[in-house]
Design a protein around this motif. Structure first.
Motif, mmCIF file in Angstrom:
data_model
loop_
_atom_site.group_PDB
_atom_site.id
_atom_site.type_symbol
_atom_site.label_atom_id
_atom_site.label_comp_id
_atom_site.label_asym_id
_atom_site.label_seq_id
_atom_site.Cartn_x
_atom_site.Cartn_y
_atom_site.Cartn_z
ATOM 1 N N THR A 199 -7.992 10.415 7.874
ATOM 2 C CA THR A 199 -7.846 10.870 6.613
ATOM 3 C C THR A 199 -9.364 11.145 6.225
ATOM 4 N N PRO A 200 -9.838 12.233 5.737
ATOM 5 C CA PRO A 200 -11.258 12.575 5.236
ATOM 6 C C PRO A 200 -11.504 11.314 4.200
ATOM 7 N N ARG A 201 -12.620 10.764 4.033
ATOM 8 C CA ARG A 201 -13.068 9.840 3.096
ATOM 9 C C ARG A 201 -12.660 10.334 1.492
ATOM 10 N N TRP A 202 -13.070 11.701 1.291
ATOM 11 C CA TRP A 202 -12.919 12.121 -0.045
ATOM 12 C C TRP A 202 -11.569 12.189 -0.425
ATOM 13 N N LEU A 203 -10.779 12.233 0.544
ATOM 14 C CA LEU A 203 -9.334 12.172 0.047
ATOM 15 C C LEU A 203 -8.861 10.796 -0.372
ATOM 16 N N VAL A 204 -9.174 9.853 0.429
ATOM 17 C CA VAL A 204 -8.960 8.652 0.264
ATOM 18 C C VAL A 204 -9.295 8.299 -1.181
ATOM 19 N N ASP A 205 -10.561 8.596 -1.658
ATOM 20 C CA ASP A 205 -11.060 8.256 -2.826
ATOM 21 C C ASP A 205 -10.189 8.993 -4.094
ATOM 22 N N ILE A 206 -9.744 10.465 -3.845
ATOM 23 C CA ILE A 206 -9.011 11.114 -4.676
ATOM 24 C C ILE A 206 -7.434 10.328 -4.876
ATOM 25 N N LYS A 207 -6.990 9.747 -3.886
ATOM 26 C CA LYS A 207 -5.694 9.215 -3.777
ATOM 27 C C LYS A 207 -5.719 7.737 -4.645
ATOM 28 N N VAL A 208 -6.920 7.275 -4.482
ATOM 29 C CA VAL A 208 -7.235 5.881 -5.317
ATOM 30 C C VAL A 208 -7.182 5.960 -6.874
ATOM 31 N N ARG A 209 -8.108 7.050 -6.925
ATOM 32 C CA ARG A 209 -8.170 7.456 -8.405
ATOM 33 C C ARG A 209 -6.810 8.049 -9.183
ATOM 34 N N LEU A 210 -6.014 8.710 -8.509
ATOM 35 C CA LEU A 210 -4.764 9.037 -8.915
ATOM 36 C C LEU A 210 -4.006 8.057 -8.962
ATOM 37 N N ASP A 211 -3.840 7.283 -8.186
ATOM 38 C CA ASP A 211 -3.042 6.042 -8.062
ATOM 39 C C ASP A 211 -3.266 5.140 -9.335
ATOM 40 N N ARG A 212 -4.462 5.116 -9.703
ATOM 41 C CA ARG A 212 -4.895 4.402 -10.818
ATOM 42 C C ARG A 212 -4.231 5.192 -12.213
ATOM 43 N N ASP A 213 -4.191 6.291 -12.230
ATOM 44 C CA ASP A 213 -3.653 7.042 -13.200
ATOM 45 C C ASP A 213 -2.216 7.237 -13.264
ATOM 46 N N GLY A 214 -1.358 6.637 -12.255
ATOM 47 C CA GLY A 214 0.221 6.981 -12.240
ATOM 48 C C GLY A 214 0.534 7.964 -11.587
ATOM 49 N N TYR A 215 -0.466 8.379 -10.804
ATOM 50 C CA TYR A 215 0.058 9.581 -9.839
ATOM 51 C C TYR A 215 0.090 9.264 -8.510
ATOM 52 N N HIS A 216 0.722 10.045 -7.381
ATOM 53 C CA HIS A 216 0.730 9.816 -6.310
ATOM 54 C C HIS A 216 0.459 11.062 -5.509
ATOM 55 N N LEU A 217 -0.414 11.122 -4.355
ATOM 56 C CA LEU A 217 -0.747 12.143 -3.585
ATOM 57 C C LEU A 217 -0.125 12.077 -2.354
ATOM 58 N N ASN A 218 0.870 12.846 -1.748
ATOM 59 C CA ASN A 218 1.615 12.760 -0.488
ATOM 60 C C ASN A 218 0.712 13.278 0.478
ATOM 61 N N ASP A 219 1.032 12.998 1.818
ATOM 62 C CA ASP A 219 0.262 13.616 2.851
ATOM 63 C C ASP A 219 0.194 14.992 3.218
ATOM 64 N N GLU A 220 0.900 15.730 2.313
ATOM 65 C CA GLU A 220 0.938 17.275 2.310
ATOM 66 C C GLU A 220 -0.014 17.955 0.982
ATOM 67 N N GLY A 221 -0.561 16.907 0.494
ATOM 68 C CA GLY A 221 -1.252 17.242 -0.662
ATOM 69 C C GLY A 221 -0.568 17.507 -1.991
ATOM 70 N N LEU A 222 0.471 17.079 -2.162
ATOM 71 C CA LEU A 222 1.302 17.319 -3.531
ATOM 72 C C LEU A 222 1.224 16.254 -4.290
ATOM 73 N N ALA A 223 0.845 16.322 -5.620
ATOM 74 C CA ALA A 223 0.721 14.952 -6.547
ATOM 75 C C ALA A 223 2.119 15.235 -7.491
ATOM 76 N N SER A 224 2.410 13.755 -7.678
ATOM 77 C CA SER A 224 3.363 13.712 -8.610
ATOM 78 C C SER A 224 3.295 12.497 -9.497
ATOM 79 N N PHE A 225 3.929 12.219 -10.296
ATOM 80 C CA PHE A 225 3.680 11.256 -11.435
ATOM 81 C C PHE A 225 4.629 10.126 -10.788
#
Length: 69
Positions: A37-63
């Motif tokens: 996984t590209p490093r920037w994608l890992v960083d985005i996932k961490v930030r989204l998780d902190r705010d109550g969102y999930h980013l799946n492997d296909e790049g789709l976000a959900s609350f």
């Protein structure tokens, strides 16, 4: 960046539209041929998780109901 700066983050409709834009960006600019996984994608996932969102492997976000905030 201008799109994000112009969004009203208190308006759920603006937030949903912003996520659609972000999802498109993630799906377009991640390199599927890259090993791991590209490093920037890992960083985005961490930030989204902190705010109550999930980013799946296909790049789709959900609350998610379990936020660490």
């Amino acid at each position: 960046m201008r799109y994000a700066e112009g969004a009203d983050w208190t308006d759920e409709r603006h937030v949903r539209r912003a996520f659609l834009v972000f999802e498109d960006y993630i799906r377009t600019y991640r390199d599927p041929s890259e090993e791991g996984t590209p490093r920037w994608l890992v960083d985005i996932k961490v930030r989204l998780d902190r705010d109550g969102y999930h980013l799946n492997d296909e790049g789709l976000a959900s609350f998610t109901s379990s936020s660490s905030v």
